[in-house]
Design an enzyme around this catalytic site. Structure first.
Site, short mmCIF file in Angstrom:
data_model
loop_
_atom_site.label_atom_id
_atom_site.label_comp_id
_atom_site.label_asym_id
_atom_site.label_seq_id
_atom_site.Cartn_x
_atom_site.Cartn_y
_atom_site.Cartn_z
N ALA A 63 0.85 -1.19 0.00
CA ALA A 63 0.00 0.00 0.00
C ALA A 63 0.88 1.24 0.00
O ALA A 63 2.07 1.17 0.28
CB ALA A 63 -0.88 -0.01 1.25
N GLU A 125 1.84 -6.84 6.88
CA GLU A 125 1.10 -5.76 7.57
C GLU A 125 1.25 -5.80 9.08
O GLU A 125 1.25 -4.77 9.75
CB GLU A 125 -0.40 -5.83 7.22
#
Length: 698
Positions: A63, A125
């Site tokens: 991201a 993440e």
């Protein structure tokens, strides 16, 4: 069409290429471009199959985390993934470099995946205090089964292409991503192979649905070291939804988990730590474009614990080392320990079986300082006294080649003083490694008064090359980490004179998230070291001295502040220590009182924050985040608290300044008075972060 994503047609194959350097991160522009190009390819009757690939050095590496905390921009990633997944034409992700986080989630929404053999695939993440938020926790278990999915999602480490192929995460290893992807699509079309949507395929979940312990055992193994962290457990729950719930419900629950974590203090702290580490690479006060010197070989003086660990760090990175000792015996011992360490790691499967021999071959062990001649960087790791260091640096003038960077691995000593004993002070700096040097990630790079900018750049870049996190600091006693630690040590000692016990103080510090308390740490290091140093300086520390006089030197003698059972490193409270403390207080006429855990926490942590404020005032550290990097990577500060300066901002600087002033008065200790900078920020209602923002704006 999009500027960062383009669609080309190679007869019946549509090639969608993301080109958004440096890492093709999933910014709003990239998301929009993929959506637009996939829609166009689906709508074009001439296109029968689609390849999704990337230009540059990598596939989508995750991201765009600069978008975190800002209002979301359309399109949402899940909308992009639905478009790919629902394509009536086969979509193949062709991966090179790294497919990480959102990048792997994009690949998982494709019907098939191929990758070059060097590719890495992962969902990291959890390392930012998050969980994958675009179907990663639902699609990956369906692709590879829950056990590997837990390992990748809860652990956060990527896997290589070979392992991905073995576990059917990819279909094929290809030579080039775009050409390999195209060839694979042509094969699919020729074979008329049906599309595989991971959302519809529960076959790999069947075993865990029948026997849930397959999943729970995998989670238990991966969360063993996650004390205090929220994200690994939330990520594990999310993988559990893939087993227990239909796909769309699992997706909804995953999203809820992601949004809860993204707003949490822990994730904010972990994302801050990520940026702080990057920021630490920027060296204040060095002219733009300064290039480092070339380092092809390193010489290390001293083959003891530190020298050996530093040599291992360089050999691990493939950099040849000349390891120098004063005698054959010490050299042999040092070389033997390195060999043993590597062999133990290989036996555990941590490194390949042939790695110990390859790494030992990079280390040339010799006797005599005259052997430094061919080294571009010399690091001394000799005895920690100024006289010895000066003698060594004086000799380096004679033997080190011109332009070699000369570094001292000192924890406290004045680098300016050391530099005076050589005719080339511009080449001298500190490289303070932490023990064990082959494991600990921090390297404090100490800029002396005369250190040349290119020498400094060399030290920072070589530290990164050997997988260390460099933090540039100035010259003062103890630099950043040990200088702040000294304040904590002073308070921990004083607390014993007021009625606290070692086990109470340590319990508060470990509950906060530190790996060890100050007294267990003292026992590990050896209490006799401080005792000898106090005697040299004519200083007394009644309780610590009494322990040493009783032969209690810590773990090495089986007794220190704690007792240790044979062969165990577990500290056990010892009534004898309590008795010894009571007798000492009685002899000194001190009265015991009940000390609360809250007071212990404040007196352990606030004086360190206060010292951090002084360090910033004096310019010893350029940024509050550099201080945090030192504590995160050198002292085991819990990552979910972001570092002492970040944590202080979350507590509130006014509160910290008020409490310090209170303790200064209560304990009659003027060193606890709030530092001028802390007072100023507290009075203005500001934070340490506001200093960093002001520096950036300037």
């Amino acid at each position: 069409m999009s500027e960062v994503v383009k669609l080309e047609r190679h007869d019946e194959i549509g090639i969608v290429t993301v080109d958004s350097p440096p890492v093709n991160a999933l910014s709003a522009a990239v998301r929009g471009g993929i959506l637009e190009c996939v829609k166009a390819a689906v709508a074009d009757p001439a296109i029968k199959g689609i390849v999704l690939t990337c230009a540059g050095r990598t596939f989508i590496a995750g991201a765009d985390i600069t978008e975190f905390g800002k209002p979301p921009k359309p399109p949402a990633l899940n909308d992009v993934l639905s478009e790919i997944e629902n394509s009536p034409k086969p979509v193949v992700a062709a991966i090179h470099g790294t497919a990480l986080g959102g990048g792997l989630e994009v690949a998982l929404s494709c019907h098939f995946r191929v990758a070059v053999k060097e590719a890495k695939l992962g969902l990291p993440e959890v390392k930012l205090g998050l969980l994958p938020g675009a179907g990663g926790t639902q699609r990956l278990p369906r692709a590879v089964g829950p056990e590997l999915a837990v390992k990748m999602i809860v652990g956060g480490d990527p896997i290589g292409a070979a392992e991905a192929l073995k576990n059917a995460l990819i279909e094929e290893i290809v030579e080039g991503p775009a050409s390999g992807g195209e060839a694979f699509v042509r094969k699919l079309l020729a074979e008329k192979r049906p599309l595989r949507r991971l959302r519809d395929d529960d076959s790999k979940l069947a075993a865990a649905k029948a026997d849930r312990s397959i999943f729970t055992n995998a989670v238990a193994a991966m969360t063993k070291k996650s004390r205090g962290l929220e994200a690994p457990f939330a990520a594990a729950d999310a993988v559990g939804y893939a087993i227990d719930l239909p796909f769309d419900e699992g997706l909804k629950k995953e999203r809820e988990g992601f949004l809860k974590l993204v707003a949490s203090d822990q994730s904010k702290a972990q994302r801050y730590a990520f940026f702080a580490e990057r920021e630490a690479n920027k060296i204040a006060g060095v002219p733009e474009g300064t290039k480092g010197r070339t380092v092809n070989r390193v010489a290390i003086l001293g083959a003891g614990t530190m020298g050996g660990g530093i040599a291992m760090s360089f050999a691990n990175a493939g950099i040849p080392v000349t390891l120098i000792e004063t005698g054959e015996e010490q050299l042999k011992r040092g070389m033997g320990i390195m060999q043993k360490n590597w062999e133990a790691t290989a036996a555990r499967g941590g490194i390949p079986a042939d790695a110990p021999a390859k790494r030992m071959a990079l280390i040339n062990g010799v006797v005599g300082i005259e052997n430094v001649g061919d080294a571009d960087l010399v690091i001394e790791a000799v005895f920690e006294t100024m006289a010895v260091k000066k003698e060594v640096f004086g000799k380096l003038d004679q033997f080190a080649k011109p332009g070699a960077v000369l570094a001292s691995n000192t924890s406290y000593l004045n680098i300016d003083e050391i530099a005076k004993s050589t005719k080339r002070p511009q080449d001298v700096l500190g490289m303070h490694f932490f023990s064990p040097a082959n494991v600990m990630k921090l390297c404090e790079i100490v800029r002396a008064d005369k250190t040349a900018p290119d020498a400094l750049v060399t030290a920072v870049s070589i530290a990164r090359k050997i997988a260390k996190v460099p933090a540039v600091v100035g010259v003062c006693d103890g630099f950043v980490g040990n200088r702040m630690l000294a304040q904590r040590s002073k308070q921990s000692e004083k607390l014993l004179f007021e009625g606290a016990l070692p086990q109470q103080v340590d319990a508060v510090v470990t509950k906060f998230g530190m790996p060890m308390g100050p007294f267990a740490m003292g026992d590990l290091a050896g209490l006799d070291i401080g005792w000898r140093s106090r005697k040299d300086r004519g200083i007394k520390s009644e309780i610590a001295d009494a322990l040493c006089e009783a032969g209690r030197f810590g773990q090495k003698t089986g007794k220190g502040y704690y007792k240790y059972e044979a062969g165990s490193r577990a500290p056990l409270p010892d009534p004898e220590v309590e008795k010894l403390i009571d007798e000492t207080l009685l002899r000194l006429g001190r009265k015991k009182r009940v000390v609360s855990d809250e007071e212990i926490l404040e007196r352990m942590m606030y004086p360190m924050v206060n010292e951090g404020a002084k360090i910033l005032e004096e310019g010893i550290a350029a940024r509050p985040s550099d201080i945090d990097v030192v504590w995160l990577y050198g002292y085991g500060w819990p990552i979910y608290r972001g570092g002492p300066m970040f944590w202080a901002d979350t507590v509130g600087l006014k509160h910290i300044a008020d409490r310090l002033a209170f303790y200064a008065k209560e304990t009659n200790d003027p060193s606890l008075e709030p530092a001028p900078l802390l007072k100023k920020l507290a009075a203005e209602g500001k934070t340490f972060a506001s200093l960093a923002a002001a520096t950036k704006a300037a």
